[in-house]
Design a protein around this motif. Structure first.
Motif, mmCIF file in Angstrom:
data_model
loop_
_atom_site.group_PDB
_atom_site.id
_atom_site.type_symbol
_atom_site.label_atom_id
_atom_site.label_comp_id
_atom_site.label_asym_id
_atom_site.label_seq_id
_atom_site.Cartn_x
_atom_site.Cartn_y
_atom_site.Cartn_z
ATOM 1 N N LEU A 173 2.918 -11.567 -3.483
ATOM 2 C CA LEU A 173 2.439 -11.974 -4.805
ATOM 3 C C LEU A 173 3.208 -11.287 -5.919
ATOM 4 O O LEU A 173 3.647 -11.923 -6.874
ATOM 5 N N GLY A 174 3.374 -9.973 -5.793
ATOM 6 C CA GLY A 174 3.992 -9.213 -6.865
ATOM 7 C C GLY A 174 5.395 -8.754 -6.585
ATOM 8 O O GLY A 174 6.155 -8.458 -7.506
ATOM 9 N N GLY A 175 5.756 -8.657 -5.311
ATOM 10 C CA GLY A 175 7.063 -8.136 -4.948
ATOM 11 C C GLY A 175 7.039 -6.623 -4.798
ATOM 12 O O GLY A 175 6.022 -5.963 -5.031
ATOM 13 N N PRO A 176 8.165 -6.037 -4.398
ATOM 14 C CA PRO A 176 8.242 -4.592 -4.183
ATOM 15 C C PRO A 176 7.894 -3.809 -5.441
ATOM 16 O O PRO A 176 8.231 -4.209 -6.563
ATOM 17 N N ASN A 177 7.218 -2.678 -5.237
ATOM 18 C CA ASN A 177 6.911 -1.710 -6.302
ATOM 19 C C ASN A 177 5.979 -2.243 -7.386
ATOM 20 O O ASN A 177 5.898 -1.666 -8.460
ATOM 21 N N LYS A 178 5.286 -3.334 -7.101
ATOM 22 C CA LYS A 178 4.352 -3.905 -8.066
ATOM 23 C C LYS A 178 2.929 -3.776 -7.519
ATOM 24 O O LYS A 178 2.648 -4.189 -6.403
ATOM 25 N N PRO B 286 -5.818 -8.368 -3.935
ATOM 26 C CA PRO B 286 -5.225 -9.712 -3.877
ATOM 27 C C PRO B 286 -6.226 -10.727 -3.330
ATOM 28 O O PRO B 286 -6.983 -10.436 -2.403
ATOM 29 N N SER B 287 -6.239 -11.901 -3.922
ATOM 30 C CA SER B 287 -7.185 -12.927 -3.491
ATOM 31 C C SER B 287 -6.478 -14.269 -3.366
ATOM 32 O O SER B 287 -5.499 -14.551 -4.073
ATOM 33 N N TYR B 288 -6.975 -15.093 -2.473
ATOM 34 C CA TYR B 288 -6.432 -16.424 -2.220
ATOM 35 C C TYR B 288 -7.601 -17.385 -1.978
ATOM 36 O O TYR B 288 -8.613 -17.003 -1.392
ATOM 37 N N GLN B 289 -7.426 -18.632 -2.376
ATOM 38 C CA GLN B 289 -8.396 -19.658 -1.985
ATOM 39 C C GLN B 289 -8.234 -19.974 -0.497
ATOM 40 O O GLN B 289 -9.192 -20.097 0.236
ATOM 41 N N ASP B 290 -6.971 -20.116 -0.080
ATOM 42 C CA ASP B 290 -6.615 -20.335 1.328
ATOM 43 C C ASP B 290 -5.263 -19.675 1.537
ATOM 44 O O ASP B 290 -4.232 -20.213 1.133
ATOM 45 N N VAL C 203 0.531 -19.402 1.074
ATOM 46 C CA VAL C 203 1.776 -18.795 1.554
ATOM 47 C C VAL C 203 2.772 -19.883 1.958
ATOM 48 O O VAL C 203 3.959 -19.812 1.618
ATOM 49 N N ALA C 204 2.293 -20.904 2.666
ATOM 50 C CA ALA C 204 3.182 -21.996 3.087
ATOM 51 C C ALA C 204 3.781 -22.712 1.880
ATOM 52 O O ALA C 204 4.986 -23.017 1.859
ATOM 53 N N ASP C 205 2.969 -22.962 0.864
ATOM 54 C CA ASP C 205 3.469 -23.628 -0.340
ATOM 55 C C ASP C 205 4.540 -22.785 -1.021
ATOM 56 O O ASP C 205 5.579 -23.304 -1.471
ATOM 57 N N PHE C 206 4.299 -21.482 -1.121
ATOM 58 C CA PHE C 206 5.277 -20.571 -1.727
ATOM 59 C C PHE C 206 6.594 -20.618 -0.959
ATOM 60 O O PHE C 206 7.676 -20.714 -1.558
ATOM 61 N N ASN D 90 0.777 -7.510 -0.188
ATOM 62 C CA ASN D 90 -0.216 -8.019 -1.136
ATOM 63 C C ASN D 90 -1.244 -8.893 -0.432
ATOM 64 O O ASN D 90 -1.658 -9.937 -0.939
ATOM 65 N N LYS D 91 -1.657 -8.451 0.744
ATOM 66 C CA LYS D 91 -2.667 -9.157 1.527
ATOM 67 C C LYS D 91 -3.557 -8.121 2.201
ATOM 68 O O LYS D 91 -3.073 -7.060 2.617
ATOM 69 N N ASN D 92 -4.841 -8.418 2.331
ATOM 70 C CA ASN D 92 -5.721 -7.503 3.048
ATOM 71 C C ASN D 92 -5.768 -7.865 4.529
ATOM 72 O O ASN D 92 -5.094 -8.807 4.983
ATOM 73 N N THR D 93 -6.551 -7.128 5.295
ATOM 74 C CA THR D 93 -6.600 -7.328 6.740
ATOM 75 C C THR D 93 -7.060 -8.732 7.100
ATOM 76 O O THR D 93 -6.512 -9.368 8.013
#
Length: 302
Positions: free
Chosen positions: A158-163, A168-172, A177-180, A207-210
């Protein structure tokens, strides 16, 4: 396609036979093992054990002896919780290491960076691949890779390195991730990088949780079905530690299981710390999938 009577997924891979540097891979029936060698004092797993140049070179060449096809060199950790590092300092960390590795092996070398000037210096030193956890968002970096004729690994974050990305939250998460990855692969194509040199990585734990990383692993076929060879970097990550309640240094078995599950869903490159154990697991998996025969078959068994 999905294999009959199984839960194994074989994606239709764009240009499955790849010449990467001096080595050729057939990702329709082969898994590449990428060894991690970081010249950083603060990487989450090695904690600076390969920060000193000679130790980094030794670790890289040892990984190749243990069966690694590929060495990934990094000079800057992804974490936001670290001091500022200049471009010149990052170049000083990675370029001598890449040059030394190139002098000792024909294995593939990638540089883990999101900075254009670092990437250019790394290509000049002998790197074959750009591993960009920033998804090619730095101005000029895609053009530099195209000009060098390098492969690129397009990674989701989401933010890249050092950000810092707080909660972090996602609807799906898988769909997003696939769209990105589709969008950034199209960007790479538009910048002159051919489809035959693009690899994708869903960015487990970046930028993702477990829960996000577990969901990505469960539904990885939605990523691998995009068509580009898929790299997964799950080695010793926190989603494994939190799932099993295990600290760093005790996540090897969990890592191997996660990697094999990813292979069965179409992953074809594994970025790992524990090379020897991973190579054994990968070769056994390839054999069970019918991609290779036994090393020492005995035909006279009754």
């Amino acid at each position: 396609m999905e294999h009959e009577a199984s839960n194994i997924f074989f994606p239709d891979i764009i240009e499955p036979i790849r010449q990467i540097g001096a080595r050729q891979f057939d990702f329709s029936r082969q898994v590449a093992v990428m060894a991690i060698v970081n010249r950083t004092p603060n990487s989450f797993h090695d904690q600076g054990r390969t920060f000193e140049l000679s130790r980094a070179v030794e670790a890289a060449l040892k990984s190749v002896e243990e069966g690694a096809d590929w060495v990934d060199v990094g000079g800057l950790a992804f974490s936001a919780a670290q001091p500022e590092l200049s471009v010149a300092e990052e170049i000083d960390r990675v370029v001598p290491l890449i040059a030394a590795i190139r002098g000792g092996t024909d294995a593939v070398i990638s540089v883990d960076t999101h900075r254009t000037e670092v990437a250019k210096a790394a290509f000049e030193a002998g790197a074959d691949v750009l591993n960009d956890t920033n998804g090619l968002r730095e101005p000029g970096i895609a053009e530099a890779a195209a000009e060098a004729g390098a492969h690129v690994i397009v990674t989701h974050s989401l933010g890249g390195p050092n950000k810092m990305v707080f909660r972090p939250s996602y609807q799906d998460v898988v769909t997003e991730v696939a769209d990105f990855l589709r969008q950034r692969a199209l960007y790479a194509l538009n910048k002159g990088i051919p489809a035959s040199r693009i690899i994708i990585d869903p960015g487990h734990d970046l930028n993702k949780n477990t829960y996000h990383s577990l969901e990505l692993t469960r539904r990885l076929r939605e990523i691998t079905s995009i068509g580009y060879p898929t790299l997964v970097a799950v080695s010793n990550k926190d989603f494994i530690g939190e799932t099993l309640d295990l600290p760093q240094g005790q996540r090897k078995e969990g890592t191997i299981v996660a990697n094999v599950v990813c292979i069965l869903q179409g992953a074809r490159i594994l970025r790992v710390h524990d090379v020897r154990d991973t190579v054994i697991a990968v070769r056994m998996t390839e054999a069970m999938l019918g991609w290779r025969g036994p090393q020492t078959p005995r035909h006279n068994l009754v």
